[in-house]
Every structure is written in structure tokens, then in C-alpha cells.
Scaffold this motif. Structure first.
Motif, PDB file in Angstrom:
ATOM      1  N   GLU A  30       0.813  -1.212   0.000  1.00 41.55           N
ATOM      2  CA  GLU A  30       0.000   0.000   0.000  1.00 41.55           C
ATOM      3  C   GLU A  30       0.852   1.270   0.000  1.00 41.55           C
ATOM      4  OE1 GLU A  30      -2.744  -0.165   3.246  1.00 41.55           O
ATOM      5  OE2 GLU A  30      -3.132  -2.299   2.959  1.00 41.55           O
ATOM      6  N   LEU A  31       2.165   1.120   0.171  1.00 45.95           N
ATOM      7  CA  LEU A  31       3.059   2.276   0.183  1.00 45.95           C
ATOM      8  C   LEU A  31       3.451   2.649  -1.247  1.00 45.95           C
ATOM      9  CD1 LEU A  31       5.407   1.218   3.126  1.00 45.95           C
ATOM     10  CD2 LEU A  31       3.384   2.680   3.243  1.00 45.95           C
ATOM     11  N   ARG A  32       3.628   3.956  -1.495  1.00 47.53           N
ATOM     12  CA  ARG A  32       3.997   4.436  -2.826  1.00 47.53           C
ATOM     13  C   ARG A  32       5.173   5.401  -2.706  1.00 47.53           C
ATOM     14  NH1 ARG A  32      -0.992   5.929  -2.058  1.00 47.53           N
ATOM     15  NH2 ARG A  32      -0.580   8.124  -2.555  1.00 47.53           N
ATOM     16  N   TRP A  33       6.141   5.237  -3.596  1.00 45.80           N
ATOM     17  CA  TRP A  33       7.291   6.139  -3.666  1.00 45.80           C
ATOM     18  C   TRP A  33       7.033   7.124  -4.800  1.00 45.80           C
ATOM     19  CZ3 TRP A  33      10.995   8.443  -1.438  1.00 45.80           C
ATOM     20  CH2 TRP A  33      12.136   8.904  -2.110  1.00 45.80           C
ATOM     21  N   GLU A  34       6.664   8.360  -4.435  1.00 42.50           N
ATOM     22  CA  GLU A  34       6.267   9.350  -5.421  1.00 42.50           C
ATOM     23  C   GLU A  34       6.926  10.701  -5.131  1.00 42.50           C
ATOM     24  OE1 GLU A  34       2.048   9.615  -5.182  1.00 42.50           O
ATOM     25  OE2 GLU A  34       1.682   7.697  -6.181  1.00 42.50           O
ATOM     26  N   SER A  35       7.548  11.252  -6.152  1.00 40.49           N
ATOM     27  CA  SER A  35       8.120  12.606  -6.061  1.00 40.49           C
ATOM     28  C   SER A  35       9.033  12.764  -4.852  1.00 40.49           C
ATOM     29  CB  SER A  35       6.997  13.659  -6.014  1.00 40.49           C
ATOM     30  OG  SER A  35       6.145  13.535  -7.139  1.00 40.49           O
ATOM     31  N   GLY A  36       9.819  11.718  -4.577  1.00 41.06           N
ATOM     32  CA  GLY A  36      10.780  11.791  -3.476  1.00 41.06           C
ATOM     33  C   GLY A  36      10.173  11.656  -2.107  1.00 41.06           C
ATOM     34  N   GLU A  37       8.937  11.132  -2.035  1.00 42.02           N
ATOM     35  CA  GLU A  37       8.276  10.963  -0.741  1.00 42.02           C
ATOM     36  C   GLU A  37       7.621   9.585  -0.660  1.00 42.02           C
ATOM     37  OE1 GLU A  37       6.890  15.555   0.192  1.00 42.02           O
ATOM     38  OE2 GLU A  37       5.599  14.248  -1.028  1.00 42.02           O
ATOM     39  N   ARG A  39       4.456   7.593   0.471  1.00 39.17           N
ATOM     40  CA  ARG A  39       3.055   7.901   0.747  1.00 39.17           C
ATOM     41  C   ARG A  39       2.261   6.632   1.037  1.00 39.17           C
ATOM     42  NH1 ARG A  39       1.326  12.998  -0.947  1.00 39.17           N
ATOM     43  NH2 ARG A  39       2.976  14.268  -1.887  1.00 39.17           N
ATOM     44  N   SER A  40       1.265   6.778   1.896  1.00 42.21           N
ATOM     45  CA  SER A  40       0.328   5.692   2.181  1.00 42.21           C
ATOM     46  C   SER A  40      -1.081   6.240   1.991  1.00 42.21           C
ATOM     47  CB  SER A  40       0.528   5.153   3.603  1.00 42.21           C
ATOM     48  OG  SER A  40       0.413   6.201   4.556  1.00 42.21           O
ATOM     49  N   ARG A  41      -2.081   5.534   2.471  1.00 47.12           N
ATOM     50  CA  ARG A  41      -3.464   5.959   2.241  1.00 47.12           C
ATOM     51  C   ARG A  41      -3.754   7.346   2.785  1.00 47.12           C
ATOM     52  NH1 ARG A  41      -4.123   0.755   4.326  1.00 47.12           N
ATOM     53  NH2 ARG A  41      -4.741   1.669   6.309  1.00 47.12           N
ATOM     54  N   GLU A  42      -3.161   7.653   3.944  1.00 50.10           N
ATOM     55  CA  GLU A  42      -3.548   8.877   4.652  1.00 50.10           C
ATOM     56  C   GLU A  42      -2.596  10.049   4.457  1.00 50.10           C
ATOM     57  OE1 GLU A  42      -4.276   7.980   8.720  1.00 50.10           O
ATOM     58  OE2 GLU A  42      -5.618   6.305   8.298  1.00 50.10           O
ATOM     59  N   GLY A  43      -1.519   9.849   3.660  1.00 53.33           N
ATOM     60  CA  GLY A  43      -0.620  10.972   3.437  1.00 53.33           C
ATOM     61  C   GLY A  43       0.830  10.563   3.362  1.00 53.33           C
ATOM     62  N   ILE A  44       1.712  11.519   3.669  1.00 53.54           N
ATOM     63  CA  ILE A  44       3.160  11.303   3.592  1.00 53.54           C
ATOM     64  C   ILE A  44       3.646  10.688   4.898  1.00 53.54           C
ATOM     65  CG2 ILE A  44       5.391  12.437   3.310  1.00 53.54           C
ATOM     66  CD1 ILE A  44       3.916  14.645   1.768  1.00 53.54           C
ATOM     67  N   ASP A  45       4.484   9.665   4.786  1.00 52.03           N
ATOM     68  CA  ASP A  45       5.028   8.990   5.968  1.00 52.03           C
ATOM     69  C   ASP A  45       6.481   9.397   6.178  1.00 52.03           C
ATOM     70  OD1 ASP A  45       2.632   7.542   6.358  1.00 52.03           O
ATOM     71  OD2 ASP A  45       3.241   6.120   4.810  1.00 52.03           O
ATOM     72  N   ASP A  46       6.866   9.623   7.435  1.00 50.69           N
ATOM     73  CA  ASP A  46       8.267   9.965   7.709  1.00 50.69           C
ATOM     74  C   ASP A  46       8.956   8.938   8.609  1.00 50.69           C
ATOM     75  OD1 ASP A  46       7.041  10.531  10.096  1.00 50.69           O
ATOM     76  OD2 ASP A  46       7.290  12.699   9.965  1.00 50.69           O
ATOM     77  N   ALA A  68      12.529   4.614  -0.599  1.00 50.20           N
ATOM     78  CA  ALA A  68      12.466   5.710   0.368  1.00 50.20           C
ATOM     79  C   ALA A  68      13.612   5.623   1.373  1.00 50.20           C
ATOM     80  CB  ALA A  68      11.128   5.675   1.093  1.00 50.20           C
ATOM     81  N   TYR A  69      13.930   4.418   1.793  1.00 53.55           N
ATOM     82  CA  TYR A  69      15.020   4.240   2.754  1.00 53.55           C
ATOM     83  C   TYR A  69      16.363   4.612   2.126  1.00 53.55           C
ATOM     84  CZ  TYR A  69      18.517   1.872   5.630  1.00 53.55           C
ATOM     85  OH  TYR A  69      19.623   1.600   6.383  1.00 53.55           O
ATOM     86  N   ASP A  70      16.616   4.128   0.910  1.00 55.89           N
ATOM     87  CA  ASP A  70      17.880   4.428   0.235  1.00 55.89           C
ATOM     88  C   ASP A  70      18.033   5.928  -0.007  1.00 55.89           C
ATOM     89  OD1 ASP A  70      18.615   1.794   0.185  1.00 55.89           O
ATOM     90  OD2 ASP A  70      17.970   1.426  -1.878  1.00 55.89           O
ATOM     91  N   ALA A  71      16.905   6.613  -0.242  1.00 52.88           N
ATOM     92  CA  ALA A  71      16.951   8.053  -0.488  1.00 52.88           C
ATOM     93  C   ALA A  71      16.958   8.861   0.805  1.00 52.88           C
ATOM     94  CB  ALA A  71      15.753   8.457  -1.346  1.00 52.88           C
ATOM     95  N   ARG A  72      16.917   8.178   1.950  1.00 52.81           N
ATOM     96  CA  ARG A  72      16.867   8.827   3.258  1.00 52.81           C
ATOM     97  C   ARG A  72      15.673   9.761   3.378  1.00 52.81           C
ATOM     98  NH1 ARG A  72      23.096   9.961   5.269  1.00 52.81           N
ATOM     99  NH2 ARG A  72      23.847   7.821   4.898  1.00 52.81           N
ATOM    100  N   ALA A  73      14.587   9.358   2.744  1.00 52.46           N
ATOM    101  CA  ALA A  73      13.362  10.149   2.806  1.00 52.46           C
ATOM    102  C   ALA A  73      12.474   9.706   3.952  1.00 52.46           C
ATOM    103  CB  ALA A  73      12.605  10.034   1.483  1.00 52.46           C
ATOM    104  N   VAL A  74      12.829   8.605   4.608  1.00 52.25           N
ATOM    105  CA  VAL A  74      12.022   8.065   5.696  1.00 52.25           C
ATOM    106  C   VAL A  74      12.933   7.349   6.683  1.00 52.25           C
ATOM    107  CG1 VAL A  74      11.596   5.887   4.490  1.00 52.25           C
ATOM    108  CG2 VAL A  74       9.986   6.658   6.236  1.00 52.25           C
TER     109      VAL A  74
END
Length: 251
Positions: A30-37, A39-46, A68-74
Motif C-alpha cells: 500500500e506504500l507508494r514512492w512518489e516525487s521523493g516521498e 506515501r500511504s493511504r492517509e498521506g506522507i510517511d516519515d 524511500a530508505y535508500d533516499a533517506r526520505a524516511v
């Protein structure tokens, strides 16, 4: 939703929500890697508390999380780096090698603690096959990165075919140690159950100690009278050797 501890996850979600933190229980698909973020159903996850056993995020369903992990976005906990650092069973080889630890400058007291706690462990190598086979009854074989006793073998029960697969795999061999046991009364009958102690640690401090009571080769939640158990710490002088725990029905 079919996970055994799903109700517990819901309780913790509510705990975070009550503290004003958005929390979501999600399948990695259910997770999506979009535009460097991420995302899940309810928004951006950190931050992601990773409950799955795909420790190195290698499965296709973990692709978005891995990006997301490799990009250090989360922040991911636990993550592949921490797992490799702390959970790879080859660490046990070093922890049980007193000469190596001394050469690293580890103090005597710490080495004594490790000597009492970590059975002798060695890497399984093809060139040592004959020796390991001759000593198999005193050894326990564990895969380097597996979990939950998957792929672990009691050397005394090995067949030649299984041993051959161990030699070709990535295993460590550990000196066998009898499991700790406690006597409990289950429905009025005394029983000896094996004990598996677990420490929850954060920042090098023990936050919680729990136990699992069981019978058989591996820990389980099916043993009558067994299951997860609370651990109470009391002064050693107050506990008699071989003391029986009060009735444990429904533990």
C-alpha cells in the motif's frame, strides 16, 4: 489483519493518535514512492516501524519502502543496516572468541559476561565438514540471517542430506546448551516448561523483560499452559532454588 498480534498493533495506533500523531497500519504494497516521498493511504510517511521479516527489504512488495530508505526520505526501524549490525548471527562468533575480544581492547568484566552468556560459535565451512559431522550431537546449526527458528537444526537429529545442505548454505554452528526450565502448575498438575527470556532494549537500557514458556524444539504459542509471560524482578535472596511458580492456567 490475519496477524496474531494485529489487535496489539491497533492498541498502539490508538496510543499514538491520542498523542496527536498520525499512525497507520499498512501492508507494504500500500506504500507508494512518489516525487521523493513515501506515501500511504492517509498521506506522507516519515517513519516506518518495520514489522515484517523481509529484513533487507529485498522482496518486490518492499520496493517503495526500499527506495524511500535508500533516499533517506524516511526513517525505518529496524532497517537493513541495523539488522546487519546487530542481528547477523556471525556476530556470535566474535562474541564467543575471548582472544579476539581482548585484542579489540574489551575489558575483562565484559568478556566474562559474554563468556557466560554466549556459547562457543563458529562459521560452518565446507573444509570443516568431517569435523562438524563427527561433533554434530553437541552442536546446534543456525542460518546466518533467518529468524523464528526457521532452518535451525539440532545436530543430534541431522540426516546426511540435511547436513549437506547446511554445509552449502550460510550457517553458524553453536555449542548446544540445555534450555532453562521452570516448574508450573497447569490445572493443578505440575509441568516443566522451557523458558525463553527476551529483553526490549533502547539506547543500551533494558525497557522490558518478557518470557515465552513452551515445550518442543522451538518457542511457540500452542503449548498448554505456555505462551507469553510477564517477568518480575526480585532480589536473588528471596527466591529458593527450584521454586514452583503459582498456578499458570491461561498464561
Amino acid at each position: 489483519r490475519n496477524q496474531f498480534l494485529y489487535p496489539e498493533l491497533q492498541l498502539f495506533r490508538r496510543l499514538f493518535q491520542d498523542a496527536g500523531l498520525r499512525c497507520e497500519i499498512a501492508d507494504p504494497r500500500e506504500l507508494r514512492w512518489e516525487s521523493g516521498e513515501l506515501r500511504s493511504r492517509e498521506g506522507i510517511d516519515d517513519l516506518v516501524y518495520h514489522r515484517l521479516t523481509d529484513f533487507y527489504q529485498q522482496e518486490a512488495t518492499s520496493a517503495s519502502l526500499r527506495h524511500a530508505y535508500d533516499a533517506r526520505a524516511v526513517a525505518v526501524t529496524p532497517n537493513p543496516h541495523v539488522y546487519a549490525l546487530l542481528a547477523d548471527k556471525r556476530d556470535l562468533i566474535a562474541f564467543s572468541d575471548d582472544s579476539l575480544l581482548a585484542s579489540w581492547g574489551l575489558d575483562v568484566r565484559s568478556r566474562e559476561i559474554l563468556a557466560r552468556a554466549v556459547p562457543e560459535t563458529r562459521q560452518v565451512r565446507r573444509e570443516d565438514a568431517d569435523e562438524l559431522w563427527s561433533r554434530r550431537k553437541e552442536l546446534f546449526f543456525k542460518p546466518r540471517t533467518s529468524h523464528g527458528s526457521r532452518g535451525a537444526f539440532d545436530g543430534s537429529k541431522l540426516t546426511r542430506k540435511t547436513f549437506a545442505s547446511i554445509i552449502e548454505g550460510s550457517y553458524v554452528a553453536q555449542r548446544k546448551v540445555p534450555p532453562a526450565e521452570r516448574t508450573l502448575r497447569v490445572d493443578g498438575e505440575e509441568r516443566r516448561l522451557k523458558v525463553d527470556l527476551r529483553c526490549v532494549v533502547y539506547g543500551a537500557r533494558v525497557q522490558l523483560i518478557s518470557a515465552r514458556l513452551y515445550r518442543g524444539q522451538t518457542t511457540n504459542l500452542r503449548t498448554e499452559g505456555g505462551g507469553l509471560a510477564t517477568v518480575f524482578s526480585v532480589p536473588a535472596s528471596e527466591v529458593a532454588v527450584g521454586e514452583t511458580i503459582p498456578d499458570a492456567s491461561g498464561a
